[in-house]
Design a protein around this motif. Structure first.
Motif, PDB file in Angstrom:
ATOM      1  N   PRO A  79      -2.567   6.435 -24.765  1.00 18.43           N
ATOM      2  CA  PRO A  79      -1.672   6.951 -23.553  1.00 18.43           C
ATOM      3  C   PRO A  79      -1.094   8.336 -24.366  1.00 18.43           C
ATOM      4  N   LEU A  80      -0.894   9.363 -23.484  1.00 21.25           N
ATOM      5  CA  LEU A  80      -0.178  10.605 -23.963  1.00 21.25           C
ATOM      6  C   LEU A  80       1.039  10.773 -22.956  1.00 21.25           C
ATOM      7  N   GLY A  81       1.355  10.098 -22.142  1.00 18.97           N
ATOM      8  CA  GLY A  81       2.389  10.129 -20.880  1.00 18.97           C
ATOM      9  C   GLY A  81       1.375  10.273 -19.799  1.00 18.97           C
ATOM     10  N   ASP A  82       1.523  11.502 -18.866  1.00 16.50           N
ATOM     11  CA  ASP A  82       0.665  11.982 -17.894  1.00 16.50           C
ATOM     12  C   ASP A  82      -0.669  11.939 -17.923  1.00 16.50           C
ATOM     13  N   CYS A  83      -1.276  11.638 -19.102  1.00 19.59           N
ATOM     14  CA  CYS A  83      -2.690  11.787 -19.479  1.00 19.59           C
ATOM     15  C   CYS A  83      -3.173  10.873 -20.599  1.00 19.59           C
ATOM     16  N   GLY A  84      -4.165  10.602 -21.152  1.00 19.70           N
ATOM     17  CA  GLY A  84      -4.573   9.861 -22.054  1.00 19.70           C
ATOM     18  C   GLY A  84      -6.144  10.144 -22.421  1.00 19.70           C
ATOM     19  N   LEU A  85      -6.243   9.510 -23.800  1.00 21.65           N
ATOM     20  CA  LEU A  85      -7.615   9.613 -24.340  1.00 21.65           C
ATOM     21  C   LEU A  85      -8.227   8.543 -24.548  1.00 21.65           C
ATOM     22  N   ARG A  86      -9.636   8.551 -24.333  1.00 22.17           N
ATOM     23  CA  ARG A  86     -10.549   7.286 -24.462  1.00 22.17           C
ATOM     24  C   ARG A  86     -11.591   7.645 -25.455  1.00 22.17           C
ATOM     25  N   PHE A  87     -11.787   6.835 -26.425  1.00 23.03           N
ATOM     26  CA  PHE A  87     -12.739   6.891 -27.450  1.00 23.03           C
ATOM     27  C   PHE A  87     -14.065   6.409 -27.221  1.00 23.03           C
ATOM     28  N   LEU A  88     -15.046   6.985 -27.558  1.00 21.10           N
ATOM     29  CA  LEU A  88     -16.493   6.843 -27.271  1.00 21.10           C
ATOM     30  C   LEU A  88     -17.254   7.021 -28.941  1.00 21.10           C
ATOM     31  N   ILE A  89     -17.366   5.627 -29.427  1.00 15.81           N
ATOM     32  CA  ILE A  89     -18.061   5.661 -30.675  1.00 15.81           C
ATOM     33  C   ILE A  89     -19.437   6.082 -30.299  1.00 15.81           C
ATOM     34  N   ALA A  90     -19.751   6.941 -31.133  1.00 10.85           N
ATOM     35  CA  ALA A  90     -21.265   7.453 -31.137  1.00 10.85           C
ATOM     36  C   ALA A  90     -22.008   7.552 -32.712  1.00 10.85           C
ATOM     37  N   PRO A  91     -22.287   6.201 -33.107  1.00  5.76           N
ATOM     38  CA  PRO A  91     -22.640   6.332 -34.498  1.00  5.76           C
ATOM     39  C   PRO A  91     -24.123   7.440 -34.547  1.00  5.76           C
ATOM     40  N   PHE A  92     -24.249   7.966 -35.474  1.00  6.18           N
ATOM     41  CA  PHE A  92     -25.106   8.742 -36.125  1.00  6.18           C
ATOM     42  C   PHE A  92     -25.318   9.909 -35.191  1.00  6.18           C
ATOM     43  N   LEU A  93     -24.256  10.502 -34.448  1.00  3.68           N
ATOM     44  CA  LEU A  93     -24.276  11.667 -33.847  1.00  3.68           C
ATOM     45  C   LEU A  93     -23.429  12.485 -34.587  1.00  3.68           C
ATOM     46  N   HIS A  94     -23.470  12.838 -35.718  1.00  2.00           N
ATOM     47  CA  HIS A  94     -24.723  12.576 -36.623  1.00  2.00           C
ATOM     48  C   HIS A  94     -24.284  11.865 -37.678  1.00  2.00           C
ATOM     49  N   PRO A 108     -22.452   8.104 -39.624  1.00  2.00           N
ATOM     50  CA  PRO A 108     -21.907   6.880 -39.142  1.00  2.00           C
ATOM     51  C   PRO A 108     -20.810   6.717 -38.528  1.00  2.00           C
ATOM     52  N   ASP A 109     -19.883   7.740 -38.658  1.00  2.00           N
ATOM     53  CA  ASP A 109     -18.592   7.585 -38.383  1.00  2.00           C
ATOM     54  C   ASP A 109     -18.483   8.633 -37.136  1.00  2.00           C
ATOM     55  N   SER A 110     -19.196   9.211 -36.560  1.00  2.00           N
ATOM     56  CA  SER A 110     -19.010   9.974 -35.477  1.00  2.00           C
ATOM     57  C   SER A 110     -18.451   9.242 -34.087  1.00  2.00           C
ATOM     58  N   MET A 111     -17.658   9.958 -33.584  1.00  2.00           N
ATOM     59  CA  MET A 111     -17.153   9.466 -32.185  1.00  2.00           C
ATOM     60  C   MET A 111     -16.754  10.725 -31.310  1.00  2.00           C
ATOM     61  N   MET A 112     -16.692  10.492 -29.984  1.00  2.00           N
ATOM     62  CA  MET A 112     -16.130  11.360 -29.122  1.00  2.00           C
ATOM     63  C   MET A 112     -15.042  11.170 -28.337  1.00  2.00           C
ATOM     64  N   THR A 113     -14.307  12.020 -28.041  1.00  2.00           N
ATOM     65  CA  THR A 113     -13.026  11.658 -27.119  1.00  2.00           C
ATOM     66  C   THR A 113     -12.957  12.239 -25.801  1.00  2.00           C
ATOM     67  N   TRP A 114     -12.454  11.467 -25.010  1.00  2.00           N
ATOM     68  CA  TRP A 114     -12.629  11.972 -23.490  1.00  2.00           C
ATOM     69  C   TRP A 114     -11.103  11.997 -22.954  1.00  2.00           C
ATOM     70  N   LEU A 115     -10.885  12.851 -22.217  1.00  2.00           N
ATOM     71  CA  LEU A 115      -9.731  13.001 -21.389  1.00  2.00           C
ATOM     72  C   LEU A 115     -10.061  13.107 -20.090  1.00  2.00           C
ATOM     73  N   PRO A 116      -9.780  12.216 -19.421  1.00  2.00           N
ATOM     74  CA  PRO A 116     -10.242  12.057 -18.043  1.00  2.00           C
ATOM     75  C   PRO A 116      -9.416  12.910 -17.032  1.00  2.00           C
ATOM     76  N   GLU A 117      -8.285  13.179 -17.332  1.00  2.00           N
ATOM     77  CA  GLU A 117      -7.266  13.844 -16.308  1.00  2.00           C
ATOM     78  C   GLU A 117      -7.798  15.365 -16.369  1.00  2.00           C
ATOM     79  N   GLU A 118      -8.518  15.839 -17.280  1.00  2.00           N
ATOM     80  CA  GLU A 118      -8.990  17.117 -17.451  1.00  2.00           C
ATOM     81  C   GLU A 118     -10.327  17.242 -17.558  1.00  2.00           C
ATOM     82  N   GLY A 119     -11.135  16.156 -17.148  1.00  2.00           N
ATOM     83  CA  GLY A 119     -12.415  16.182 -17.044  1.00  2.00           C
ATOM     84  C   GLY A 119     -13.090  16.678 -18.310  1.00  2.00           C
ATOM     85  N   THR A 120     -12.426  16.470 -19.544  1.00  2.00           N
ATOM     86  CA  THR A 120     -12.927  17.051 -20.789  1.00  2.00           C
ATOM     87  C   THR A 120     -13.317  16.006 -22.071  1.00  2.00           C
TER      88      THR A 120
END
Ligand code: FEO
Length: 400
Positions: free
Chosen positions: A129-144, A146-158
């Motif tokens: 949580p960052l207050g009025d928004c928050g981050l969600r983490f999507l683990i995405a191994p081998f992209l590219h 073993p440690d790769s992940m993506m981060t989703w900010l739903p309040e900005e569709g980003t």
């Protein structure tokens, strides 16, 4: 500093003059090391950093993007040093910064930083949580990695997508609407996918599945332009879907290319004989000869990766295989190469170390290396060429 949306600010570094990335990739259009600041009402997060050689400039960009705020979190989507190199400098300035990353990345980062830090380890689906928004983490191994992940900010569709959907392309404008040289951008986007994600097609598919439920309005990659809905976002998603889709082989013709290097034509002659032998045993096979000297090596690499089996004509100079042979194998798709049948042949002069060196590399790739090697000292006689044909035939008879 450039503001991307209400809460997202760009603080990346442009490197338009870079012409080679990681030793092996051409970067004809430079690159950018993208990083972002997300300002919530209650906390501020930085997403990724930059190459260490730009640490000073990156800190300046970052301070400007922060606009007087103290950063609370540094999200590390991936630890390759083009993105993590400047983290050491950041922790000097903000020692209380909480590094948020997954367990694999934390382990790598500890090795890279040579200093202690207290990471907040996240798993797939965890939120911050960052207050009025928050981050969600999507683990995405081998992209590219073993440690790769993506981060989703739903309040900005980003989606902060890490290297996924990125490319080595550099222009002043941060977003896709500012791309001036469309053809160059598209070439860079495809080349980046081929080099970085081409070997990981099943993992690309898994990563795309994780995005299906997201209302994506914007993708902020680690290199190249930010992609926006209505501009390049949709086509980027379609392209990744298409390029990573499982290959339906409508054509069942066995692909058995014969590659070789030959200084004086002897290995080439043996290669022709080996090819004849392969075709005697498998008349329907697609079995073309390819001289690796001065060739388009990425194209040869693609043929290697698409093959059902292959033969490789070895040339030794200075007690080793010559560079084009190593270059070909550097394009081998290590994920899909295991069990691929292959055979080695060639002429040698003094001692022929190329055979053992190349065989060792193929075994490391877990290829199914034919136990026979066909070696001729100097010039093949007519009888030896007949033996080469028989060798090719025996190899082909063993193919599934
Ligand atoms: Fe751009 Fe995998 O680092």
């Amino acid at each position: 500093m450039k503001q991307i949306s209400e809460r997202i600010f760009y603080c990346g570094i442009l490197n338009p003059n870079l012409r080679v990335f990681d030793v092996v990739m051409r970067t004809d259009f430079g690159t950018s090391y993208n990083a972002y600041v997300v300002k919530g009402s209650g906390a501020t997060a930085i997403i990724d950093a930059a190459h260490y050689s730009f640490s000073g400039l990156f800190l300046e960009e970052l301070r400007e993007a922060l606009g007087g705020r103290q950063p609370d979190y540094l999200v590390v989507n991936h630890t390759e040093p083009d993105h993590s190199g400047a983290i050491a400098a950041m922790l000097e300035v903000w020692p209380g910064l909480t590094v948020v990353t997954n367990g694999v990345a934390a382990k790598y980062l500890r090795q890279m930083l040579s200093r202690d830090f207290s990471p907040r380890i996240v798993k797939d689906g965890d939120t911050l949580p960052l207050g009025d928004c928050g981050l969600r983490f999507l683990i995405a191994p081998f992209l590219h990695w073993p440690d790769s992940m993506m981060t989703w900010l739903p309040e900005e569709g980003t989606l902060f997508s890490c290297d996924v959907f990125g490319c080595h392309y550099c222009e002043q404008g941060v977003t896709d609407a500012n791309v001036t040289y469309e053809r160059d951008y598209q070439a860079a986007f495809r080349y980046y996918y081929d080099c970085i994600f081409g070997p990981f097609r099943p993992f690309v598919q898994k990563g795309l599945q994780k995005l299906e439920s997201l209302d994506l309005q914007r993708i902020c990659p680690s290199h190249g332009p930010v992609l926006t809905r209505g501009c390049k976002l949709e086509s980027a998603l379609d392209a990744y879907q298409q390029w990573s889709a499982p290959v339906e082989k409508a054509d069942t013709t066995p692909q058995v290319p014969v590659f070789y290097c030959s200084a004086y034509g002897n290995t080439a002659r043996i290669g022709r004989a080996v090819r004849e032998g392969i075709l005697e045993a498998r008349p329907g096979a697609a079995c073309a000869l390819h001289d690796l000297t001065g060739c388009n090596m990425p194209a040869m690499g693609a043929l290697l990766n698409q093959s059902d089996a292959f033969a490789l004509g070895c040339l030794t100079i200075n007690r080793d295989a010559v560079p084009p042979l190593w270059a070909l194998l550097s394009h081998a798709d290590a994920v899909n190469m295991p069990k691929r049948p292959c055979a080695l042949f060639g002429s040698y002069g003094w001692s022929g170390e190329a055979f053992a060196n190349i065989a060792a590399r193929l075994q490391m790739l877990k290829c199914n290396v034919f136990e026979e090697q066909f070696r001729v000292n100097f010039v093949p006689s007519g009888e030896e060429l007949a033996q080469a044909r028989a060798f090719g035939r025996r190899f082909a008879e063993r193919l599934p």
